[in-house]
Design an enzyme around this catalytic site. Structure first.
Site, short mmCIF file in Angstrom:
data_model
loop_
_atom_site.label_atom_id
_atom_site.label_comp_id
_atom_site.label_asym_id
_atom_site.label_seq_id
_atom_site.Cartn_x
_atom_site.Cartn_y
_atom_site.Cartn_z
N HIS A 1 9.41 -1.93 3.30
CA HIS A 1 10.05 -2.89 2.38
C HIS A 1 11.21 -2.24 1.62
O HIS A 1 12.31 -2.78 1.56
CB HIS A 1 8.98 -3.42 1.42
CG HIS A 1 9.48 -4.16 0.24
ND1 HIS A 1 10.21 -5.33 0.35
CD2 HIS A 1 9.35 -3.93 -1.09
CE1 HIS A 1 10.50 -5.78 -0.87
NE2 HIS A 1 10.01 -4.94 -1.75
N ARG B 1 11.58 -6.78 10.25
CA ARG B 1 11.97 -5.69 9.36
C ARG B 1 11.62 -4.39 10.06
O ARG B 1 10.46 -4.13 10.34
CB ARG B 1 11.20 -5.83 8.04
CG ARG B 1 11.78 -5.05 6.88
CD ARG B 1 10.92 -5.23 5.64
NE ARG B 1 9.71 -4.43 5.73
CZ ARG B 1 8.58 -4.70 5.11
NH1 ARG B 1 8.47 -5.76 4.34
NH2 ARG B 1 7.53 -3.89 5.24
N TYR C 1 0.00 -0.83 6.32
CA TYR C 1 -0.37 -2.20 6.70
C TYR C 1 0.14 -2.60 8.08
O TYR C 1 -0.11 -3.72 8.52
CB TYR C 1 0.11 -3.21 5.64
CG TYR C 1 1.58 -3.07 5.27
CD1 TYR C 1 1.94 -2.33 4.14
CD2 TYR C 1 2.58 -3.66 6.02
CE1 TYR C 1 3.27 -2.18 3.78
CE2 TYR C 1 3.92 -3.52 5.67
CZ TYR C 1 4.26 -2.78 4.56
OH TYR C 1 5.57 -2.64 4.21
#
Lengths: 327, 338
Positions: free
Chosen positions: B256, B252, B265
């Site tokens: 998100h 990715r 993160y």
């Protein structure tokens, strides 16, 4: 008309649906070789084949989830949850998925699905085979929740449910399966979803109820009729949609209302009935609305004493009626 | 002038140069839509956008392995490229981003990218992770019961494979050998939680053995390998061989969604590193090496995609929003009930 018990009425309806519409199929735990734990589908697998009477793994979420997919693809699945107490793993599929399919796709996808499940107590089913689950589901728009109490209504409502374009949770009180007998119309018989039944007409007070409690309420009403109290018993049959018109008309007519259900009292179906009457007919009443329901403990226990203490009985209903009549 | 093809003989079965260029175009079109979604979000014009950057190759490969009008797609919310490659148009995509009444997927009810086009055999899904995987099995079961040749492809991230419903779905499919392809787009993160905290196995594909059917792995940043892997799984399903679990290793590139910040993160180094795996320049090079594309054509296709997305944006923005009355429609087949 032949006299049948409620279990036979359900069995006959499922059989007729399977025979008349090849889109209909049944899936659930033990529905095949065993023919369901109550023997409702006994012999079906031999007649309709293993592809249409599907024994599933012990996995309630996928029983409902797979049925949703099949329904979206144009079939008419009838999914069985062996006991209502086992439905919790499928809660998301019923509430989060089936009930919202039409809405979230703006009518693009339908979910014509029937989920049948035996519920309720009075059979020494202990904590995990005796619960009432209707309050957990009737809150949910997009879902229909039915609870027939007579063999004729079981046939008529199940036939309507299978034909319905929306997901229907079909609750069969297991105490009524063999206890309750009645005449059942031959051939195709439908009862409209969303219409209550006046189980007993009366003028002094109204009992609003459904399921097994209909029969207990009628029994209680006959008992107190000898004392000069003429009670009306309204059987909802359909919990969602709920027939507010019949409820309000009965409350307005008798001016006294007792709500009876076996499910826990707090937040139960009776709360909605009481609120509806309070909103629309408060000043027609001569007494506060009274509720006689299951106590707010998690479930009835295995011991006979626990079960009897939990379930409303004809005697307790008669006592509540007397209190209400004398208010 | 394009140079002469160098290795055209190595084209995989089912893919012509024309189809390969079409695949490339859908990847570029998707990237343009994806960027537009985030830009509109940052401009305050739309409340939310989800990204599929890093997933384009597996998605276009999977969509091209299916037969439109025959097979079913039950995608998840990161499948913009799969949806566009399966017949969703840029205007339809932008309508859902703008949550207009005319949004054909949900009339502005669902988050973007929750595709639903029943007449193109794209089934509606919710945002509840893995719930749709059981539905896909049900659609495949229906195809099998009706003796249709349809194959169902359903997709999900690796995070979905932690859900009980995912396991139930694969178990049911394995028992009944329904015609389905389970496609895991493994981008290593379930929002912020790395795969190492999602599962004790190295590969999602390893889990297939527990359900009695094959699990295969492909490079999800390579559209050709992705196509071949999914095509084989689709053929297996169509011929009665039952399910396959395909795990596409991808990544990715962005957070998100527009509501997430991956810097909480992921390290900047990690984010930079994954960008080197971008499937679009990688596919450009692959096509160039085979003489099927040159810089001029690349520029032309990118300009065409931008024109399409500009048109779709202007058009969708001008469409009417839903009204309060629309809130009450499609609750039940016959309308709202008490």
């Amino acid at each position: 008309m032949a006299t049948k018990n409620l279990l036979e009425a359900v069995r006959e309806t499922l059989h007729d649906a399977m025979a008349s519409d090849e889109r209909v199929f049944i899936m659930g735990e033990d529905v095949g070789a065993r023919g369901n734990v109550f023997l409702i589908t006994a012999g079906f697998q031999e007649e309709f084949g293993r592809e249409r009477i599907i024994d599933t793994p012990l996995a309630e979420a996928s029983i409902v989830g797979v049925a949703i997919g099949a329904a979206m693809a144009g079939l008419r699945p009838i999914a069985e949850i062996q006991f209502a107490d086992f439905i919790y793993p499928a809660f998301n599929q019923i509430v989060g998925e089936a009930a919202k399919t039409r809405y979230r796709s703006a009518g693009g996808n339908s979910c014509p699905l029937v989920i049948r499940t035996p519920y309720g107590g009075g059979v020494r089913g202990a904590l995990s085979h005796s619960v009432s689950i209707e309050a957990l589901f009737y809150h949910v728009p997009g879902l229909k929740v039915l609870a027939p109490s007579t063999p004729a209504d079981a046939k008529g409502l199940l036939t309507s449910a299978i034909a319905d374009e929306d997901p229907v949770l079909f609750l069969e009180h297991k105490r009524t399966y063999r206890l309750i007998k009645g005449e059942v119309p031959e051939g195709r018989h439908t009862v409209p979803i969303g219409k209550a039944d006046i189980a007993r007409a009366g003028k002094d007070l109204s009992v609003i109820t459904y399921g097994l409690m209909r029969h207990f309420a009628v029994e209680a009403a006959e008992k107190i009729a000898a004392e000069g109290i003429d009670a009306e018993v309204v059987d909802l049959r359909s919990i969602r949609p709920m027939d507010r018109e019949t409820i309000i008309n009965s409350a307005t007519k008798t001016r006294r209302v007792l709500v009876v259900h076996e499910d826990n009292k707090f937040g139960g179906v009776g709360a909605e009935i009481s609120a509806a009457i309070a909103e629309e007919a408060l000043f027609e009443l001569d007494a506060p609305i009274k509720r006689l329901c299951g106590p707010d403990v998690p479930a009835m226990g295995y011991a006979k004493e626990y079960e009897e203490a939990f379930m409303p009985s004809p005697e307790r209903i008669a006592d509540a009626m007397r209190e209400l009549a004398q208010f | 002038m394009k140079s002469e093809p160098k290795v055209r003989a190595s084209l995989p079965e089912g893919l012509t140069p024309e189809r390969l260029l079409e695949m490339y175009y859908y990847m570029v079109l998707t990237r343009t839509c994806d960027d537009r979604g985030f830009a509109l979000n940052r401009q305050g014009k739309i409340p939310f956008a989800a990204t599929c950057q890093g997933h384009e190759a597996i998605q276009v490969g999977a969509a091209f392995a299916l037969r439109r009008g025959v097979d079913w797609l039950v995608p998840y919310y990161r499948d913009t490229c799969m949806a566009l490659s399966f017949g969703v148009t840029p205007r339809e995509q932008l309508m859902c981003l703008f949550a207009r009444k005319g949004d054909i997927f949900s009339s502005g009810r669902q988050f973007p990218n929750h595709y639903s086009v029943p007449d193109r055999q794209i089934a509606s899904i919710s945002s509840i992770i893995a719930a749709h995987v059981t539905h896909a099995v049900g659609i495949a079961l229906a195809a099998k019961m009706r003796k249709q040749s349809a194959v169902v492809l359903t997709s999900f991230g690796e995070g979905s494979t932690s859900e009980g419903e995912w396991h139930e779905a694969l178990n049911f499919a394995g028992i009944h050998k329904v015609p389905i392809v389970f496609l895991c787009e493994n981008n290593e993160y379930a929002i912020s939680v790395h795969q190492s905290l999602q599962m004790g196995v190295k590969n999602v594909a390893d889990r297939a053995a527990g359900y009695g059917f094959p699990g295969v792995i492909c490079d999800g940043t390579d559209p050709v390998q992705s196509y071949e892997t999914v095509r084989d799984a689709v053929e297996r399903a169509r011929s009665g061989g039952g399910p396959t679990l395909v795990e596409a290793k991808c990544y990715r590139a962005m957070s998100h969604t527009s509501d997430d910040n991956q810097l909480t993160y992921r390290t900047p180094d990690e984010i930079e590193a994954v960008k080197t795996r971008d499937p679009i320049p990688r596919f450009e090079n692959w096509l160039k090496e085979r003489g099927m594309i040159d810089d001029d054509t690349i520029a032309e296709l990118k300009a065409k995609a931008l024109r399409e997305v500009n048109d779709a944006t202007d058009w969708a923005e001008a469409q009417a929003p839903p009204t309060e009355a629309d809130l009450y429609t499609h609750v039940y087949h016959s309308g709202p009930l008490s």
